[in-house]
Design an enzyme around this catalytic site. Structure first.
Site, PDB file in Angstrom:
ATOM      1  N   TRP A 284      39.387  44.016  46.510  1.00 15.48           N
ATOM      2  CA  TRP A 284      39.337  42.577  46.565  1.00 15.48           C
ATOM      3  C   TRP A 284      39.762  41.451  47.425  1.00 15.48           C
ATOM      4  O   TRP A 284      40.010  40.300  47.393  1.00 15.48           O
ATOM      5  CB  TRP A 284      40.322  42.220  44.972  1.00 15.48           C
ATOM      6  N   GLY A 285      39.931  42.089  48.455  1.00 16.46           N
ATOM      7  CA  GLY A 285      40.492  41.388  49.940  1.00 16.46           C
ATOM      8  C   GLY A 285      41.723  41.159  50.035  1.00 16.46           C
ATOM      9  O   GLY A 285      42.158  40.246  50.919  1.00 16.46           O
ATOM     10  N   SER A 286      42.632  41.797  49.171  1.00 16.46           N
ATOM     11  CA  SER A 286      44.238  41.707  49.333  1.00 16.46           C
ATOM     12  C   SER A 286      44.638  42.335  50.656  1.00 16.46           C
ATOM     13  O   SER A 286      44.391  43.607  50.645  1.00 16.46           O
ATOM     14  CB  SER A 286      44.787  41.793  48.237  1.00 16.46           C
ATOM     15  N   THR A 287      45.667  41.902  51.254  1.00 16.44           N
ATOM     16  CA  THR A 287      46.241  42.644  52.078  1.00 16.44           C
ATOM     17  C   THR A 287      47.678  42.939  51.749  1.00 16.44           C
ATOM     18  O   THR A 287      48.282  42.471  50.808  1.00 16.44           O
ATOM     19  CB  THR A 287      46.510  42.012  53.384  1.00 16.44           C
ATOM     20  N   PRO A 288      48.586  43.863  52.573  1.00 12.12           N
ATOM     21  CA  PRO A 288      49.968  44.201  51.873  1.00 12.12           C
ATOM     22  C   PRO A 288      50.565  42.855  51.837  1.00 12.12           C
ATOM     23  O   PRO A 288      51.584  42.659  51.239  1.00 12.12           O
ATOM     24  CB  PRO A 288      50.374  45.212  52.955  1.00 12.12           C
TER      25      PRO A 288
ATOM     26  N   ASP B  18      64.440   9.057  57.611  1.00 10.39           N
ATOM     27  CA  ASP B  18      64.599   9.587  58.980  1.00 10.39           C
ATOM     28  C   ASP B  18      64.067   8.638  60.024  1.00 10.39           C
ATOM     29  O   ASP B  18      63.531   8.773  60.915  1.00 10.39           O
ATOM     30  CB  ASP B  18      63.768  11.075  59.146  1.00 10.39           C
TER      31      ASP B  18
ATOM     32  N   ALA C 235      49.553  39.670  51.706  1.00  7.65           N
ATOM     33  CA  ALA C 235      49.188  38.898  50.554  1.00  7.65           C
ATOM     34  C   ALA C 235      49.776  39.506  49.048  1.00  7.65           C
ATOM     35  O   ALA C 235      50.426  38.639  48.453  1.00  7.65           O
ATOM     36  CB  ALA C 235      47.987  38.770  50.434  1.00  7.65           C
TER      37      ALA C 235
ATOM     38  N   ALA D 177      52.837  41.120  48.882  1.00  9.45           N
ATOM     39  CA  ALA D 177      54.142  40.892  48.952  1.00  9.45           C
ATOM     40  C   ALA D 177      54.584  39.233  48.854  1.00  9.45           C
ATOM     41  O   ALA D 177      55.569  39.033  48.092  1.00  9.45           O
ATOM     42  CB  ALA D 177      54.760  41.234  50.432  1.00  9.45           C
TER      43      ALA D 177
END
Length: 452
Positions: free
Chosen positions: A103-107, A275, A109, A111
């Site tokens: 699905w294109g997810s990385t570790p 500020d 992503a 986490a």
């Protein structure tokens, strides 16, 4: 790398981008681990946080980058479950840092999705790159109108500007100022929410005395805010070069600042800058000033009681009620404005002899910077206006609409006085010229009569 398995790991948390949790595949309660593919067995050991079992499998030759049928790796599992020790062990044994599942997810992503902050920090330290910005949308029609393609921003020969917050970049043939959001933003929901709120307000702001927002990068990481670039720099640098300004110049600059702040305060809901200081006020090509720097932590609405620290902003220009952790409103900007106006006339920052951390205590003790410039520099009610603006009681401070009216009157008075000084001189010069002319004509007349 061993071939991809024909089986699927189904225990524990699934991919953050998977459309739904799978109910098919292996079930650890029904099958013995000895009958499972060795690579999938590694995934089970990771899911159980079995460090010894993981080491044993890796020592036996199991590929640390083994993928199941969904292209998930053991590092994906460690990221989903939130096991930093397991992730460290896998990375130390050669695990790829950014593998993508089906699905294109990385570790990283995964986490982030499951809010496993320890794993997020570890993966970022090891070089993992965010898969997408936290404001990424699923459909092209949802991309905001202000979106800028990051590829169009050229940072060649880029340099830091305005306290290092922004960098100069080239965009479609013009120079712009670009503020990059830190990578930690992607894992901090509060910062993402503040960034989203800031953009919602920035795209509404249109005023000659407020720096113009041009667009933002939100569909890729790092996310960025793009504004107009003013090459003449900020008021802080200008005052360091020029020192004390003429009262007429100081009042003209003060009108620019007041008009910008009045616009922000009369927005619905009102916007408190919080500020306001010389380094956040920029000069344009025409010599006018523009209010700038609406940082993620500084763009807020009225009745905000979030305490500030000197890490957030400069202590020299912040109202005492802020440091007392009292409820405050738009009048904190009026207090800061008074200090800036006085600085333009005095030529030095407020309480310049004191350390910055000491200044808030002075304000809280009802101390104010001394008036050392000649009295004539504070004529026409200018000193009284400053004192009203930094009043201890916020409710007694004037609004910027009232300040503008007062400053316009002072500006006209100063201009009238200058014209009054010039006119007698011109009259004297004209009279002198007329007398010389009369004397010349008289001399010519006498000379003519004597000749006749």
């Amino acid at each position: 790398m061993e071939g991809k398995s024909s089986v699927r790991f189904t225990l524990g948390k699934q991919s953050s981008l998977a459309p739904e949790r799978h109910g098919e595949g292996l079930d650890a309660e029904k099958e013995e681990l000895v009958d499972i593919d060795p690579g999938v067995r590694l995934m089970y050991s990771v899911n159980e946080c079995n460090l010894d079992g993981i080491r044993e499998l890796l020592d036996s030759g199991i590929d640390v980058n083994f993928r199941d049928i969904d292209d998930r790796t053991a590092l994906h599992i460690a990221a989903c479950q939130g096991f930093p020790d397991v992730a460290t062990l896998l990375l130390d044994n050669g695990a790829e840092i950014d593998p993508k599942d089906r699905w294109g997810s990385t570790p990283l992503a995964d986490a982030i999705h499951y809010k496993n902050n320890d794993v997020i920090k570890l993966l970022e330290q090891r070089g993992a790159k965010p898969l997408m910005a936290p404001m990424h949308v699923n459909h092209a029609r949802e991309v905001p109108e202000y979106e800028i393609n990051a590829a169009e921003l050229d940072f060649t020969n880029s340099v830091e500007i305005t306290k290092g917050t922004f960098r100069i970049a080239s965009w479609r043939g013009i120079q712009v100022a670009v503020k990059k959001l830190g990578e930690d933003v992607i894992s901090d929901e509060d910062k993402v929410r503040a960034f989203r709120d800031e953009l919602a307000l920035l795209q509404k702001i249109r005023h000659p005395n407020v720096v113009q927002f041009l667009g933002a990068v939100t569909q890729s990481s790092p996310m960025m805010i793009v504004t107009e670039y003013l090459p003449k720099g900020d008021l802080c640098a200008f005052l360091k070069r020029r020192g004390a300004l003429k009262p007429s110049t100081a009042v003209r600059f003060a009108l620019d600042i007041a008009r910008g702040l009045n616009y922000l305060h009369e927005n619905k809901p009102p916007i408190i800058h919080r500020d306001l200081e010389p380094s956040n006020i920029l000069r344009d090509d025409s010599g006018h000033l523009k209010v700038a720097d609406f940082g993620v932590s500084k763009l807020i609405t009225v009745k905000e009681d979030k305490p500030l620290t000197c890490k957030d902003t400069s202590c020299r220009y912040v109202a005492p009620e802020v440091f007392k952790n009292e409820e405050y409103d738009t009048k904190v900007d009026v207090f800061s404005f008074a200090l800036i106006l006085q600085e333009m006339i005095e030529g030095c920052p407020p309480f310049s002899a004191k350390q910055e951390q000491e200044v808030p205590n002075s304000y809280c003790a009802k101390e104010r910077p001394p008036f050392r410039a000649p009295t004539k520099h504070y004529s026409h009610g200018l000193k009284e206006l400053i004192q009203e603006c930094w009043d201890e009681i916020p409710a007694k401070r004037p609004t910027f609409r009232q300040i503008i009216t007062r400053l316009e009157s002072i500006h006209n008075s100063i201009g009238h006085k200058r014209r009054w000084k010039v006119r007698p001189l011109k009259c004297f010069q004209n009279l002198e010229a007329m007398l010389k002319k009369d004397l010349s004509l008289s001399g010519r007349s006498r000379s003519s009569r004597s000749t006749n």
